[in-house]
Design a protein around this motif. Structure first.
Motif, short mmCIF file in Angstrom:
data_model
loop_
_atom_site.label_atom_id
_atom_site.label_comp_id
_atom_site.label_asym_id
_atom_site.label_seq_id
_atom_site.Cartn_x
_atom_site.Cartn_y
_atom_site.Cartn_z
N MET A 208 0.87 -1.18 0.00
CA MET A 208 0.00 0.00 0.00
C MET A 208 0.91 1.23 0.00
O MET A 208 2.11 1.12 0.21
N ASP B 292 -6.00 2.77 -4.66
CA ASP B 292 -6.12 3.17 -3.26
C ASP B 292 -4.80 3.77 -2.79
O ASP B 292 -3.77 3.12 -2.87
N VAL B 293 -4.86 5.00 -2.33
CA VAL B 293 -3.68 5.66 -1.78
C VAL B 293 -4.12 6.36 -0.50
O VAL B 293 -5.07 7.13 -0.53
N GLY B 294 -3.46 6.06 0.59
CA GLY B 294 -3.81 6.72 1.85
C GLY B 294 -3.24 8.12 1.91
O GLY B 294 -2.39 8.51 1.10
N SER B 295 -3.73 8.88 2.88
CA SER B 295 -3.19 10.22 3.08
C SER B 295 -3.05 10.46 4.58
O SER B 295 -3.84 9.94 5.36
N ALA C 249 -2.19 7.33 10.23
CA ALA C 249 -2.47 6.83 8.88
C ALA C 249 -1.91 5.43 8.72
O ALA C 249 -2.58 4.53 8.19
N ASN D 138 -4.09 2.88 10.57
CA ASN D 138 -5.36 2.58 9.91
C ASN D 138 -5.18 1.79 8.62
O ASN D 138 -5.95 0.89 8.33
N ILE D 139 -4.15 2.14 7.87
CA ILE D 139 -3.90 1.40 6.63
C ILE D 139 -3.56 -0.05 6.96
O ILE D 139 -4.05 -0.98 6.30
N VAL E 254 -6.84 -1.98 7.99
CA VAL E 254 -7.84 -2.26 6.96
C VAL E 254 -7.26 -3.05 5.77
O VAL E 254 -7.91 -3.91 5.22
N TYR E 255 -6.01 -2.75 5.39
CA TYR E 255 -5.46 -3.38 4.17
C TYR E 255 -4.52 -4.55 4.46
O TYR E 255 -4.25 -5.34 3.58
N GLN E 256 -4.00 -4.63 5.66
CA GLN E 256 -3.03 -5.66 6.03
C GLN E 256 -1.93 -5.83 4.97
O GLN E 256 -1.69 -6.93 4.47
N LYS F 100 -8.98 -6.10 -1.43
CA LYS F 100 -8.60 -4.69 -1.38
C LYS F 100 -7.29 -4.43 -2.10
O LYS F 100 -7.13 -3.43 -2.78
N LYS G 88 -14.13 -3.18 12.81
CA LYS G 88 -12.84 -3.43 12.17
C LYS G 88 -11.85 -2.29 12.47
O LYS G 88 -10.65 -2.45 12.38
N PRO H 63 -6.67 10.33 9.30
CA PRO H 63 -5.59 9.95 8.37
C PRO H 63 -5.64 8.46 8.07
O PRO H 63 -5.90 7.65 8.95
N GLY H 64 -5.41 8.13 6.80
CA GLY H 64 -5.27 6.73 6.43
C GLY H 64 -6.56 5.96 6.17
O GLY H 64 -6.53 4.77 5.92
N VAL I 156 -8.50 6.41 3.63
CA VAL I 156 -8.74 6.47 2.18
C VAL I 156 -10.09 7.13 1.88
O VAL I 156 -11.07 6.50 1.49
N GLU J 61 -17.14 -0.67 0.60
CA GLU J 61 -17.18 -2.11 0.32
C GLU J 61 -18.11 -2.84 1.29
O GLU J 61 -18.87 -3.71 0.88
#
Lengths: 461, 546
Positions: free
Chosen positions: A31, A57-60, A79, A82-83, A86-88, A208, B14, B47-48, B50, B452
């Motif tokens: 990611m 998908d790009v986080g900020s 960030a 959280n990334i 959710v994305y692992q 994802k 989650k 942040p993060g 998306v 989703e």
């Protein structure tokens, strides 16, 4: 030339972090986050998604006014949390923006602190400083590839495989390069591999992070390869992943042009033959033969073209070579990048050209447009922003490279290898022919009845 | 399947605990029994997560200033921001004067590292000179990107000097990307600038026609404004200025003469609407030209506002004629669309507006939300006095507007205005929530993960949002309709626009493409066999048996 101006009207390039996003999309389970205002990642996602027709998908870290005063480490930590949740992902790229760089954020330091404090298992953070004012998307792309490689590579046992490092090519181009590697029977690690991730089949269930991309382990083992083949002749040493692997780990570097056109593809296949010890299989020989057959058929029409080629320096070089091989000589070669070595690389091609060739660097489309008019270029080859040359100058545009925003299928455009070059030449020649037919009556009328002479194959002004 | 509080909890579980607490306040399940349902909006994005939100620059240059066609909209900053805001919104324009449409140009100072170190003011000033010489525009706007504010370039001073030098309307907008929490901050900054420097700069004192109006918050995406203006002009209105779709400095500077302001997108332009009311006494009417019923209601409200019998009669005539034209065209599409469900997540007004049009096609909106709206866009303007200002909103200055001594006019008597306010949304907007039915979901700042999850549970037949989330949904096998740029289609506004929309949505449902997603070999069971009655096997209980 160049005329000194302050105004940049219709840029021929995008900014550094946008280019930095792409390589991370070609790493397995990766990611990417942009450390800056959230507008950066939103705008860039939008523009990349529109080219590939894929989710990007790009986080900020969503920095705001408070972050500009107190620093953004806390936002970036959040960030990353959280990334990960959710994305692992197994790897996260952290790109910086104008904002982060101007306030002097030390992302590498923040990434180290994060690893120290959170102690996440099995994850790598790769920081890439990409201020928007630091270069174009081309430089951002190469710096990201280099940092991915230099962050992960470690002394490894010799394994007999080859490293392949590709510039910003279409997923279809990369698939073709992989097919050739497969035909030559080579073990390889190709970085970055967007062939599946950014041209993703419809498959259920939706995940994802798209399947595919270069595995992190394979990148770690790159120093054990017998050689690196990098399609990056225009890349400066400090941005060159192949140079890094050579100077740090002694992996021999073969820096080749993008395998487009007969000569460049020959160089690639010939090198693979040497490295693998395998003979070139009949399939490839047949494809080469077909390309030559195509070129023989095409040369009558190609010779009527006078091309304006623009875009990423690596692609400009490759396209110029390929076109010139078939007698379609360039009139204008332009890139938005600084690209120091470009003239020198191009000089053998230019020497063959019957007319004077304009090379314009750090350009916008206002300059390209003037150059097209002055040189009488009659076909444009490059990304979709060249549509302004069609609108204003009537030049037909053959779309190639990145970005292609006004047509579908930018991700499926195939131009590499013998087979891809054949398709590329067909696209060019057919554009010339279509234009000729569309304007035939008008041209003839001008020539014989109005006696205004000038023969142009492009559409009327 | 409807979403209960319990399912909502599961979706949010989650998240890390702090994120969960935050996001919960941005989501509600519609319950018309409750007097008022509160939602959190216009607060910082986590942040993060998306998000789909952009920045202040996007709201200012990208949305509000960008469509002004006879001005050159300069982006002061590194090249990327200018590039990304280069006609991205498909706001169409046609030149009123020859060679005075600059929308196809992306003009940027293309700041380099040395400009960041030594400052970019001089480069900007030189560039303005060049722009005046090359383009000869009617005016120039300068929009700031992140580094400009940080290095302390005084773009306001550069603009002032250039204004004096060239005798041209040159204005600067300090809309650095880090300001505020989304595009919304940029809208406000642009509104302030237009109001302070452009609107009222013209010399007109009296309206050009009997029924002169401005259309605010209409950006002419895919030609929407043209379709609306076609009908308005036919009825007999004079459209003075459109803010800002197909808009121009030439028209905008005289926007003060209108007798009524129509507000289409409340979020992006309500500041100007309010300020015009205070400064020139022009009331604003919340209209909605998306959807047939909404368009008819808006037209009728306008006619009643002017109160002229002939105008009212002409309005009905035009409505009747338009309906006769489109109804037969809509019928086949209605058959295809009827009974379907939709998600409707757009920026700051379309998330609401398109629900009505969907309903007219027989499509129920089961989830809706805004990217960057404020609480008043959800709950209605009655909530305004209760919205707490925070550090982020305080950073955007509120202009102190007073009535214009020579140009303030009472457009209609105060008593009549008060009476009309009871009948129509004059100087008022009731928000999205009121129009949503029981059990539907309202989500503010919907992000990728939630998109989703909600899709998995609610299984909508169509997802209408933008390009960033469109492909995720399509990959999941669900049709989409971009409501930001209309997938290169449109116009969707007004009567004929409704037909275009119906055609495009119906096409999404009826294309055979979706039938091929599952290959024939996937439909077959991997193992075949029979199951014996459960009594024969005491170890296995029948599903549902106690």
């Amino acid at each position: 030339m160049p005329v000194y101006r302050n105004v940049n009207a219709n840029p021929c390039n995008m900014c550094m972090p946008l280019g930095g996003i792409l390589p991370f999309k070609g790493i397995e389970d990766a990611m990417v986050i942009i450390h800056g205002s959230q507008g950066c990642s939103t705008y860039m996602r939008r523009h990349i998604a529109e080219h590939f027709n894929e989710p990007i998908d790009v986080g900020s870290s969503s920095l705001n006014e408070k972050g500009t005063i107190y620093g953004g480490a806390q936002n970036l930590f959040q960030a990353l949390d959280n990334i990960r949740k959710v994305y692992q992902p197994r790897l996260i790229g952290i790109l910086t923006s104008c904002l982060a760089e101007t306030i002097g954020e030390d992302v590498e330091g923040i990434a180290r602190d994060y690893m120290k404090q959170r102690k996440p298992e099995d994850i790598s953070l790769v920081a890439v400083p990409t201020p928007g004012y630091g270069g174009t998307h081309s430089e951002g792309y190469w710096l990201a590839v280099k940092n991915i490689v230099s962050h992960l590579a470690r002394p490894a046992k010799k394994h007999g495989g080859v490293n392949i490092i590709v510039p910003n090519l279409s997923p279809a181009d990369i698939r073709e390069i992989k097919r050739i590697l497969g035909l030559m029977g080579l073990q390889y690690t190709l970085v970055p591999d967007i062939s599946d991730t950014l041209d993703r089949p419809i498959a259920r269930p939706y995940t994802k992070i798209p399947p595919g991309g270069t595995p992190v382990e394979a990148i770690r083992d790159m120093p054990g390869a017998v050689a690196t083949i990098q399609f990056g002749l225009t890349v400066e040493e400090k941005l060159s992943p192949g140079y890094y692997l050579q100077s740090e780990f002694g992996v021999p570097l073969y820096n080749l042009p993008v395998p487009m056109g007969v000569e460049a593809t020959d160089m690639f296949v010939n090198l693979l033959e040497k490295l693998s010890g395998c003979n070139v299989p009949q399939t490839l020989a047949m494809e080469r033969g077909r390309l030559l057959d195509c070129m023989v058929d095409a040369h009558k029409y190609s010779a009527q073209g006078s091309a304006a080629v623009f875009g990423d320096p690596e692609l400009v070089y490759a396209v110029a070579r390929t076109c010139a091989e078939n007698g379609l000589y360039p009139a204008v070669l332009a890139t938005g990048s600084k690209s120091n070595g470009l003239e020198q690389l191009l000089s053998p091609i230019i020497a063959e050209c019957p007319q004077k060739v304009r090379i314009i660097k750090e350009t916008d489309f206002a300059l390209i447009r003037t150059a097209c008019r002055e040189t009488g270029a009659n076909i444009a080859i490059g990304h979709s922003d060249g549509k302004y040359l069609t609108e204003k100058e009537g030049l037909p545009l053959v779309r190639l490279g990145f970005p292609i925003h006004d047509r579908v299928g930018g991700q499926r455009l195939l131009s590499t290898g013998y087979a891809g070059t054949t398709m590329f030449l067909d696209r060019i020649v057919n554009t010339i022919l279509e234009n000729k037919h569309n304007n035939y009556r008008a041209t003839m009328y001008r020539k014989f009845y109005r006696n205004t002479g000038e023969e142009r194959y492009c559409a009327e002004r | 399947m409807a979403i209960s509080e319990k399912i909502l909890e599961e979706i949010l579980n989650k998240y890390p605990a702090k994120v969960k607490r935050n996001r919960k306040k941005h989501i509600l399940i519609r319950d018309p029994q409750q007097d008022r349902q509160e939602i959190e909006a216009n607060t910082r994005t986590i942040p993060g997560v998306v998000t789909n939100r952009g920045c202040a620059f996007a709201g200012c240059k990208g949305v509000v200033l960008g469509p002004l066609k006879d001005m050159v909209n300069i982006v002061h900053g590194p090249v990327g921001c200018g590039y990304y805001a280069w006609l991205t919104r498909r706001n169409k324009a046609k030149a009123d004067e020859p060679n005075k449409n600059f929308l196809a140009y992306c003009v940027s100072t293309d700041m380099q590292e040395s400009d960041i170190v030594f400052g970019g003011e001089k480069k900007l000033a030189r560039m303005i000179d060049e722009v005046v010489e090359i383009f000869k525009p009617n005016g120039i706007t300068i929009s700031a990107t992140c580094p400009v504010g940080l290095i302390g370039d005084d773009i306001q001073a550069v603009a002032r000097a250039a204004r004096a030098k060239h005798g041209l309307n040159i204005t600067a907008y300090s809309c650095e990307g880090y300001k505020g929490v989304s595009q919304s901050a940029g809208h406000h900054i642009a509104n302030n600038g237009l109001m302070e420097n452009i609107i009222g700069a013209g010399e007109m004192e009296e309206p050009p026609g009997k029924y002169t109006i401005n259309i605010l918050g209409e950006y002419n995406i895919g030609g929407d404004s043209w379709e609306v203006e076609r009908v308005l002009t036919d009825i007999g209105y004079d459209v003075q200025a459109v803010m800002t779709g197909n808009g121009s400095y030439a028209k905008l500077k005289n926007a003060h003469v209108a007798q009524l302001n129509l507000v289409q997108c409340h979020r992006s332009i309500n500041y100007i609407a309010d300020m015009l009311q205070i400064k020139y006494g022009t009331p604003w009417l919340k209209v909605n030209f998306i959807g047939i019923r909404a368009a008819i209601e808006s037209l009728r409200n306008m006619a009643r506002y002017f109160g002229d019998e002939s105008l009212i009669a002409r309005t009905e005539e035009v409505i009747e004629r338009e309906l006769a034209e489109i109804e037969p065209q809509l019928e086949p599409y209605r058959k295809i669309c009827s009974g379907k469900t939709a998600f409707c997540f757009v920026g700051g007004s379309r998330g609401h507006h398109y629900q009505g049009l969907y309903e007219e096609l027989g499509v129920t909106t089961v989830l809706a939300g805004y990217e960057f709206a404020h609480r008043d866009d959800y709950e209605g303007r009655d909530v305004l006095p209760y919205i707490k200002t925070d550090a982020d909103s305080k950073n955007i200055p509120e202009l102190h507007i007073t009535p214009d001594e020579s140009r303030y006019r009472l457009k209609i008597p105060v008593e009549r205005l008060d009476a009309l306010k009871q009948e129509m949304p004059l100087n008022n907007y009731k928000g999205m929530i009121e129009d949503m039915t029981e059990g539907t979901i309202v989500v503010d700042d919907l992000n990728h993960y939630e998109t989703e999850e909600f899709i998995k549970i609610l299984k909508p037949d169509i997802f209408s949002s933008g390009v960033k989330d469109k492909y995720v949904t399509q990959k999941m096998g669900i049709p989409t309709k971009q409501l930001h740029n209309y997938d290169y289609s449109g116009p969707y506004a007004g009567f004929r626009g409704a037909v275009n929309f119906a055609r495009d949505v119906a096409m999404g449902f009826s294309t055979p493409t979706w039938n091929y997603i599952t290959p024939p070999w996937k439909g077959k069971p991997l193992l075949e066999g029979t199951i014996e009655p459960c009594s024969a096997h005491p170890g296995v209980k029948e599903v549902g048996a106690v």
